[in-house]
Design a protein around this motif. Structure first.
Motif, PDB file in Angstrom:
ATOM      1  N   TRP A 142      23.486  -5.996 -11.404  1.00 60.27           N
ATOM      2  CA  TRP A 142      24.041  -7.190 -10.762  1.00 60.27           C
ATOM      3  C   TRP A 142      23.445  -7.453  -9.390  1.00 60.27           C
ATOM      4  CZ3 TRP A 142      27.884 -10.142 -13.221  1.00 60.27           C
ATOM      5  CH2 TRP A 142      28.364  -9.598 -14.424  1.00 60.27           C
ATOM      6  N   LEU A 143      23.400  -8.728  -9.045  1.00 59.86           N
ATOM      7  CA  LEU A 143      23.228  -9.103  -7.654  1.00 59.86           C
ATOM      8  C   LEU A 143      24.407  -8.552  -6.856  1.00 59.86           C
ATOM      9  CD1 LEU A 143      22.092 -12.789  -8.185  1.00 59.86           C
ATOM     10  CD2 LEU A 143      20.717 -10.948  -7.197  1.00 59.86           C
ATOM     11  N   SER A 144      24.177  -8.283  -5.605  1.00 61.61           N
ATOM     12  CA  SER A 144      25.225  -7.666  -4.797  1.00 61.61           C
ATOM     13  C   SER A 144      26.481  -8.549  -4.738  1.00 61.61           C
ATOM     14  CB  SER A 144      24.676  -7.413  -3.389  1.00 61.61           C
ATOM     15  OG  SER A 144      25.624  -6.781  -2.589  1.00 61.61           O
ATOM     16  N   ASP A 145      26.327  -9.829  -4.491  1.00 59.79           N
ATOM     17  CA  ASP A 145      27.480 -10.733  -4.470  1.00 59.79           C
ATOM     18  C   ASP A 145      28.132 -10.818  -5.844  1.00 59.79           C
ATOM     19  OD1 ASP A 145      26.927 -11.245  -1.852  1.00 59.79           O
ATOM     20  OD2 ASP A 145      26.500 -13.383  -2.093  1.00 59.79           O
ATOM     21  N   TRP A 157      28.244  -8.413  -8.118  1.00 58.56           N
ATOM     22  CA  TRP A 157      29.003  -7.173  -8.342  1.00 58.56           C
ATOM     23  C   TRP A 157      30.330  -7.194  -7.566  1.00 58.56           C
ATOM     24  CZ3 TRP A 157      29.752  -3.813 -11.757  1.00 58.56           C
ATOM     25  CH2 TRP A 157      30.279  -2.547 -11.464  1.00 58.56           C
ATOM     26  N   GLU A 195      24.166   1.806  -4.761  1.00 57.84           N
ATOM     27  CA  GLU A 195      25.094   2.129  -5.841  1.00 57.84           C
ATOM     28  C   GLU A 195      24.570   3.305  -6.657  1.00 57.84           C
ATOM     29  OE1 GLU A 195      27.937   0.477  -6.490  1.00 57.84           O
ATOM     30  OE2 GLU A 195      27.766  -1.375  -5.332  1.00 57.84           O
ATOM     31  N   GLY A 203      16.083  -6.897  -3.568  1.00 55.27           N
ATOM     32  CA  GLY A 203      16.269  -7.826  -4.658  1.00 55.27           C
ATOM     33  C   GLY A 203      17.712  -8.218  -4.898  1.00 55.27           C
ATOM     34  N   LYS A 204      18.626  -7.285  -4.743  1.00 57.16           N
ATOM     35  CA  LYS A 204      19.998  -7.612  -5.123  1.00 57.16           C
ATOM     36  C   LYS A 204      20.683  -8.569  -4.151  1.00 57.16           C
ATOM     37  CE  LYS A 204      22.587  -3.608  -3.342  1.00 57.16           C
ATOM     38  NZ  LYS A 204      23.373  -2.444  -3.759  1.00 57.16           N
ATOM     39  N   PHE A 205      20.020  -8.907  -3.079  1.00 61.31           N
ATOM     40  CA  PHE A 205      20.612  -9.853  -2.135  1.00 61.31           C
ATOM     41  C   PHE A 205      20.084 -11.273  -2.318  1.00 61.31           C
ATOM     42  CE2 PHE A 205      20.705  -5.644  -0.084  1.00 61.31           C
ATOM     43  CZ  PHE A 205      22.074  -5.498  -0.051  1.00 61.31           C
ATOM     44  N   MET A 206      19.324 -11.499  -3.386  1.00 57.27           N
ATOM     45  CA  MET A 206      18.635 -12.775  -3.524  1.00 57.27           C
ATOM     46  C   MET A 206      19.511 -13.880  -4.112  1.00 57.27           C
ATOM     47  SD  MET A 206      14.791 -11.563  -4.485  1.00 57.27           S
ATOM     48  CE  MET A 206      13.696 -10.854  -3.230  1.00 57.27           C
ATOM     49  N   VAL A 207      20.584 -14.180  -3.418  1.00 59.53           N
ATOM     50  CA  VAL A 207      21.451 -15.315  -3.756  1.00 59.53           C
ATOM     51  C   VAL A 207      22.339 -15.583  -2.539  1.00 59.53           C
ATOM     52  CG1 VAL A 207      23.376 -13.981  -4.719  1.00 59.53           C
ATOM     53  CG2 VAL A 207      22.908 -16.258  -5.604  1.00 59.53           C
ATOM     54  N   ASN A 208      22.649 -16.838  -2.310  1.00 61.72           N
ATOM     55  CA  ASN A 208      23.584 -17.207  -1.235  1.00 61.72           C
ATOM     56  C   ASN A 208      23.073 -16.884   0.167  1.00 61.72           C
ATOM     57  OD1 ASN A 208      25.400 -17.937  -3.264  1.00 61.72           O
ATOM     58  ND2 ASN A 208      26.375 -15.936  -3.280  1.00 61.72           N
TER      59      ASN A 208
END
Lengths: 430, 430, 430, 430
Positions: free
Chosen positions: A250-253, A255, D91, D384-389
């Motif tokens: 998942w993306l962090s947001d 998750w 995680e 990568g997991k921060f790539m939104v918002n």
């Protein structure tokens, strides 16, 4: 509203054609509400959703405010309070009733709203007959915008009432179930496109929203697009593989949302002793493994794609593929009366289900196209001010009015939204 | 339910008397709903309030669940889902629809609820005719409880719809305005009572709620009670003296609430260019300086009393004073159809406005009387489990059904609640 | 501060006696902080709790503001900003630093606070020597109040640091463990008291808080009080009997809290693979079945009593029983350095553990005694403004300074509070 | 971590060079903390910020976890609990202390953290001497990543302590003020770039974060970029023109944030009787009209640009312009010790202030570059997991370590974030 100004509609044929289209669109809204009691029509199940009755009034207010008041001399608004009650978000038009309290408006009642619609429709008829040429030219562009606006609210009526009815423990159906063909899912294939320097965006003569313009160049690396939508059966495999419990997918947001909201499946799925059921506008029933998964958020779509070793397409890839594959603008849309995505037809070559069934999440944030400028005045608030914190979806869904969607059409929702009819088409680098 | 067991009603006269009272109470509920459209009846404006339709169904559920199912052989519930939908808070009866989502129940509709009521009323009629003696004895006590319960919900119907309609920018009236006598406020006097070792609580033969028992001794120092309620004019002086801006006048929790909620006046007051208006069940109108202030919280009542150099009475003082002054059980109650407190009649000696007009906040927390024990079973949840974080109010209001209130009656609300018809009577040490 | 004015302390002996007591109390505060690093002393774990450093400064501010500024001519405050930083809730003194942000005050540092304390202590010494008689008389009452105030904050220092350290995954100990006697719980007996018309409240010559006055008559029915506190073993039986899962055992607000907070045991208990452990100021260790249960809320105490078929005592019952049983004002208090309740001594007759060990929840809401009036001025905010939404606790705990508690002492906390050292003594009607 | 695998560092010279760089970076972290007391170092002012002490430990944990444990045989972790306490968001590494409670960790103390750092530094020294070639090759890439990671946390140390100190009413300075040159703002000009098919992204041999890759083609229309940053004086004109009160200037989410948060100026500005003051790491002082506006959110940057009739650049435009203009990688960065943006030097031609001073908001959402794939394993969670918002910012700020930033560097924050040193450079279509 750059695109509006491209319209050139001042001929007798245009007037009667637009009047017929006006009558047809307006009538369809009323037809959607017929199955709903006055009590149903007042429901607001969350701040993002609105009562059916409010949609009926707000779309009418749009014509009254942007067409009749400026363009029909002597027009008298139906009720001076309605401007406050039924403005949605147009700051330039003035203050408005707070969105989360739309469900508190037991008055005006459904009868009042019907009279409001009739009052405005009659005035619109007068306008189409009496307007002088230049006035008609200005008005007709706004009428076209108002009709497209009302078509969007038709889809919202179905999205919103579905959410509201789903909260009723009785799980009432909005419409009777239509027998669905018992099909297996067709094989999933990937269709390759060469990329290169291409153009996307609206460039033709017909109506388009301002956010589809200007048409502009993009550079695309070669890519492949899935031949059909991801199915419920495939999504169940993701769930069975602990998809909702593995942070690394998942993306962090995303998750954080999964954990905060306790998501374990798409919206409207319910685990029962006899397996999963799904709530549809035709009531609750068991899952169909072959039908497209629907009512997933961007976060879920993106996590599924990662789990599958693929990715979501960009909106440019989606549009170029659709154009190059010659996708036609029909499919499982609102007029079929199914209001739910259906399994892809077996044996179809190329790209199936591109139009209709579900809105397809892309990995593209909703941003202005290069050179984009919103129109002056209140209608300029239509699209541009939402260009942050949202993702683009493409292709239309089973609740989208026919004729409304285009290959250049950009729908958009925040990445956590699940009440739109959002689904998944996979992509990969070539 | 100690008090219930005191009832002894097994005679033919009792049966027909109770049946007549049943018919009258049930009919009054329906009469209250007549002025409301189906859309009005579905409104839930906050978690503490319920839709009119829900009140109509819940009071019916009470008879079905606690009287018909156990006491009418062969009774078949109207709809098995209704037990889930219309249970309010009886944990012992099973799970229930979440309180904040009562407004989402567009189905069952008002027509369904009317049929539900008729179904239960018909069964209740059969029960009153057919029940054997011992069964009737058990049932009749529960019927009496159910009728008092329904009377409480009649008051809630008016409280709740007032709150809901007040949120509509159109400020619609529930009922036509009745001309009110133009009066000046009578002089405020303090009537002295000697105190000593006295008894309070219900001790007679008629119905009372369990929280009014047991009757017990209390020691009271001499005290004085105001001859009438605090008026709007007096409350305006408190506001003008910066009452809502001076921390030293308030309990700490009250001051925190004032700041958080932004209170500057009682609920339903609105500052306009032409002075204050007040929203009533007959619509909005200017303030009447002589009428009792209403819709204040305990915090406001307590702060006003401190500002005035007085205090609120204890519930024991209120009850002893009412008994010793020979207060009669009538006044401006629901049957007058005014639904709003009125100025005290001029020239009355002794204690005016003790019954009706507004519920009077006391300084007594809602605690069990010495020796109190709730009844076994689900009806034991009626009162006892709320005995914390609430304050006692006495005397009934303009929305209380006639015959419902007693001098020993203990109403209770959290100290921040403003949607009850709560007002102020001052007291002081003698 | 009615009780303060009863003090008559103007003699040389008084001066030196009060000065010795001042030195002793002030020194004890510093001794409590010695074990804590500068980082520990800055912790604020929730809005209700304060940093150790803040307690040290605020108690000093009390003497500076209420004693030195008005009564020591020429006194110069240590730092003009401190009045803003270290006012707790005295609205009359002016604005103050927001309570939830006390943990943000890294400056002034612990060294600054030590200098602040020394500055004020030196000035207090000058005052006690130099003050003229009338001035001393006024000051000495406030000094006595300030010392009692500081003793309360000594208990808060231990309560608050316990909560803060409990949130550190390392579970650090505040103080070394003291070997506790291995005892079985003594038998639980109920001691009967006849009731009647009695008097409670502070009536003697020594210091008492204003909320203990005036002494006044109450009528009590005969009752019985448990001979000792409820033990951990007894509380485990409540848990094992699904105490935290049975709605019928709880007040409505209590049940809502249990579900919202996910309570399944008292605060500071933790379920491990090897059974329950408990976090104490001496670190984590296994439960001792014979020790009193501690860190329960009023809701839990009340639910336990209902489960046990008993009830909690009223504060009047507690006080009358303590007086009539001749309870002495010593026990397991702060000076023993255990900081945790201990099992009752075996073989003791009458009422054990009344003073010390845990504060005992009563069923009495915290209300003003008849005739109560807070003092004029800022010190009048000490008690009265909290008299709503709180329950009274009696008897002192293992973290209460010796000499601080009285049989008429009224402690109070909201019913959901668990970080006080609150425990349970049962009662029943005779 | 595509870019990491490009590193090829296995020579004795590399070892000593990397060791020197390691020593220098690690030492700089300690130097930043020297001015802060143990109490300062424990402050956490909001969930997004972390205590200085935590940054010191977390950066150390990174080397211990990703370098020493896998690559130094026989390495013993300093404390087994630290893996839980000082993991930030990986995680894959296991559970971790909740982010909002980092401020509760008074233990371990600053002395423990210093020992932890020394323990790891000594082991890193052993590793650099003893590692065999292949092991060193794997380790060195992670060391380089760890050093860049620690440089990012150096900037966070300054951002976070600035926020924490700003909440202290004493407004303490972190560092002494440095005299700033009194300059007028230079003229604002727009420099034109031709666009076309270009390439952006990291393509060279040195270190870069994975989010800067792959280098790829983009098509750009001709555009112009402002010659310098927007100044405080220009921003004051926006405020004076009711910038914070005109909905039409804002994105919808931005306007909602303005109203909810009550924004009327950038973070750290305060309106006083003598005009605006600004809080800096050197304490509070009056505004300097010529210095760049800083601590604005994306929403404010975007609204300002709309008000000015311009727009923000895309990140591709920014990067192409910087490359074509030959922007050098130095400027007002952390090593100058000013920690605040400064007025542009007068008379400079071309693009001033591109590197250093403030991070420049672009209109580009933070999305993966075409073909982007995060590294396998825990370090793949880096970007990568921060790539939104989130929105991309470019160029580095006055708190960015020298040598850290690149022209291809992509910083990113949510659009409402104001505690980063974010500022504004305007752009327009050519």
């Amino acid at each position: 509203m750059v695109s509006i100004h491209r319209l050139a509609l001042d001929s007798p044929a245009d007037r009667s054609g637009l009047a017929r289209r006006y009558a047809m669109v307006r009538q369809r809204t009323e037809a959607l509400a017929v199955a709903l009691s006055p009590e149903d029509q007042g429901l607001q199940s969350m701040p993002d959703a609105s009562p059916t009755k409010w949609h009926r009034a707000h779309t009418t207010w749009f014509f009254e405010t942007f067409v009749l008041v400026p363009h029909l001399p002597g027009y008298r608004p139906f009720d001076p309070d309605y401007g406050y009650l039924f403005n949605s978000y147009y700051e330039a038009v003035g203050p408005r009733h707070p969105r989360p309290q739309r469900g508190m408006l037991s008055r005006p009642g459904v009868g009042d709203i019907a009279r409001y619609r009739a009052h405005v429709d009659a005035a619109m008829e007068r306008l189409s007959v009496a307007a002088a040429g230049p006035s008609w030219q200005a008005a007709s562009a706004l009428i076209e915008l108002g009709l497209n606006h009302e078509e969007q609210h038709q889809e919202l009526i179905l999205m919103d009432i579905k959410h509201a009815l789903s909260l009723n423990p009785l799980l009432p159906a909005y419409a009777p179930a239509r027998p669905s063909p018992a099909r297996a899912a067709s094989a999933l294939e990937f269709v390759e496109f060469p990329g290169g320097l291409r153009e996307i965006g609206h460039g033709g003569a017909g109506f388009a929203f301002d956010n589809e313009s200007p048409r502009h160049k993009v550079w695309l690396a070669p890519f492949r697009l899935a031949s059909r939508l991801v199915t419920v059966g495939e999504y169940l495999a993701f769930i069975a593989d602990d998809g909702y419990r593995r942070a690394e997918l998942w993306l962090s947001d995303g998750w954080a949302t999964v954990r905060q909201e306790g998501w374990t499946a798409p919206l409207y799925w319910r685990a029962t002793g006899q397996g999963w059921t799904i709530f549809t506008l035709a009531g609750a029933r068991p899952l169909d493994l072959a039908e497209p998964v629907c009512h997933v958020s961007y976060y879920e779509a993106e996590a599924f794609a990662r789990w599958a070793g693929k990715r979501l397409p960009t909106e440019a890839e989606w549009e170029i593929a659709a154009v190059e594959a010659g996708v036609a603008l029909d499919g499982n849309l609102m007029d079929r009366g199914i209001y739910h995505p259906q399994p892809a037809e077996p044996g179809a070559a190329g790209l199936a289900q591109m139009v209709g069934d579900v809105w397809e999440w892309t990995q593209s944030p909703y941003s202005p196209y290069p050179g984009y400028r919103p129109a002056a005045g209140a209608v300029g608030e239509y699209n541009g001010k939402f260009m942050v914190n949202q993702m683009v979806l493409r292709g239309g869904a089973a609740v989208t009015p026919p004729g409304h969607v285009r290959l250049s059409y950009r729908n958009f929702f925040p990445p956590a939204a699940r009440w739109p009819f959002g689904g998944i088409r996979l992509a990969e680098d070539a």
